[in-house]
Design an enzyme around this catalytic site. Sequence first.
Site, short mmCIF file in Angstrom:
data_model
loop_
_atom_site.label_atom_id
_atom_site.label_comp_id
_atom_site.label_asym_id
_atom_site.label_seq_id
_atom_site.Cartn_x
_atom_site.Cartn_y
_atom_site.Cartn_z
N SER A 52 0.82 -1.21 0.00
CA SER A 52 0.00 0.00 0.00
C SER A 52 0.85 1.26 0.00
O SER A 52 2.00 1.26 0.46
CB SER A 52 -0.91 0.03 1.23
OG SER A 52 -1.68 -1.14 1.32
N1 SAH Z 1 -0.29 -5.13 4.01
C1 SAH Z 1 0.46 -5.46 2.81
C2 SAH Z 1 -0.29 -5.14 1.55
C3 SAH Z 1 -1.13 -6.26 1.21
S1 SAH Z 1 -1.89 -6.34 -0.37
C4 SAH Z 1 1.81 -4.79 2.79
O1 SAH Z 1 2.12 -4.00 3.71
O2 SAH Z 1 2.59 -5.07 1.89
C5 SAH Z 1 -3.18 -7.43 0.10
C6 SAH Z 1 -2.74 -8.81 0.50
O3 SAH Z 1 -3.89 -9.49 0.98
C7 SAH Z 1 -2.19 -9.66 -0.64
O4 SAH Z 1 -0.93 -10.13 -0.30
C8 SAH Z 1 -3.20 -10.78 -0.77
O5 SAH Z 1 -2.63 -12.02 -1.15
C9 SAH Z 1 -3.77 -10.83 0.63
N2 SAH Z 1 -5.07 -11.48 0.77
C10 SAH Z 1 -6.14 -11.43 -0.05
N3 SAH Z 1 -7.15 -12.14 0.46
C11 SAH Z 1 -6.72 -12.67 1.63
C12 SAH Z 1 -7.31 -13.51 2.63
N4 SAH Z 1 -8.57 -13.97 2.52
N5 SAH Z 1 -6.55 -13.85 3.69
C13 SAH Z 1 -5.29 -13.41 3.82
N6 SAH Z 1 -4.68 -12.60 2.92
C14 SAH Z 1 -5.39 -12.23 1.83
#
Ligand code: SAH
Length: 203
Positions: A52
């Site tokens: 993000s």
């Molecule tokens: N917080 C992260 C950004 C994450 S992007 C950072 O600081 O880099 C969103 C993430 O959510 C992705 O890696 C995706 O694989 C994950 N995601 C999507 N659905 C999910 C679920 N049901 N459970 C866990 N992770 C999930």
Amino acid sequence: MLETQIAHRGILDPRLLAVMGNVPRHRFVPPDERMWAYSDGPLPIGHGQTISQPYIVALMTDLLRLDGPERVLEVGTGSGYQAAVLACLVAEVHTVEFIPELGRQAARLLQDLGHKNVHVHIGDGSLGWQAAAPYDAILVAAAAPDVPQPLLDQLAEGGRLVLPVGGRGFQELQIWQREGTTFSQKNNIAVAFVPLRGEHGWK
Ligand code: SAH
């Protein structure tokens, strides 16, 4: 980054600003994106996912109003950057990632950086992480069609949940707070997150 992207937009908590200034964001982005690590936007981290924008990380963290002793759940570990920011502010962080490879990579990096209070789990975070519940705060880093009931259920009394809710494309950042058996909800700004998958995510 701190002045123009974060403080200038109204996030002034000195503890949070200090942490945002200390966590090495360049370590959480792929080598060929490193020159953009402190720029004002999200970046690709592989597997179609993104880290993000710094301001959004700061804003969501700020909305949780963390004081230090909290236990926090993050859904969507991704690169591990948001988890590292949280880990510097609270007692304990649990973070759940759906894509095993991303979760394992983040766990390694968080360990390398010395974050001993972060626990990375691989699984469906739309179900929360019951084993360590309840949480004083929950942050969801992927867009949900609706607020997942298990996340509300896993909030401690007075606990706060911040998550993007809405369709693919744009969503509203929502803040939920548990008060006994009821939950209050407020909306913040419009945001754009990758979709939440899993049982309470997008099919
Ligand atoms: N917080 C992260 C950004 C994450 S992007 C950072 O600081 O880099 C969103 C993430 O959510 C992705 O890696 C995706 O694989 C994950 N995601 C999507 N659905 C999910 C679920 N049901 N459970 C866990 N992770 C999930």
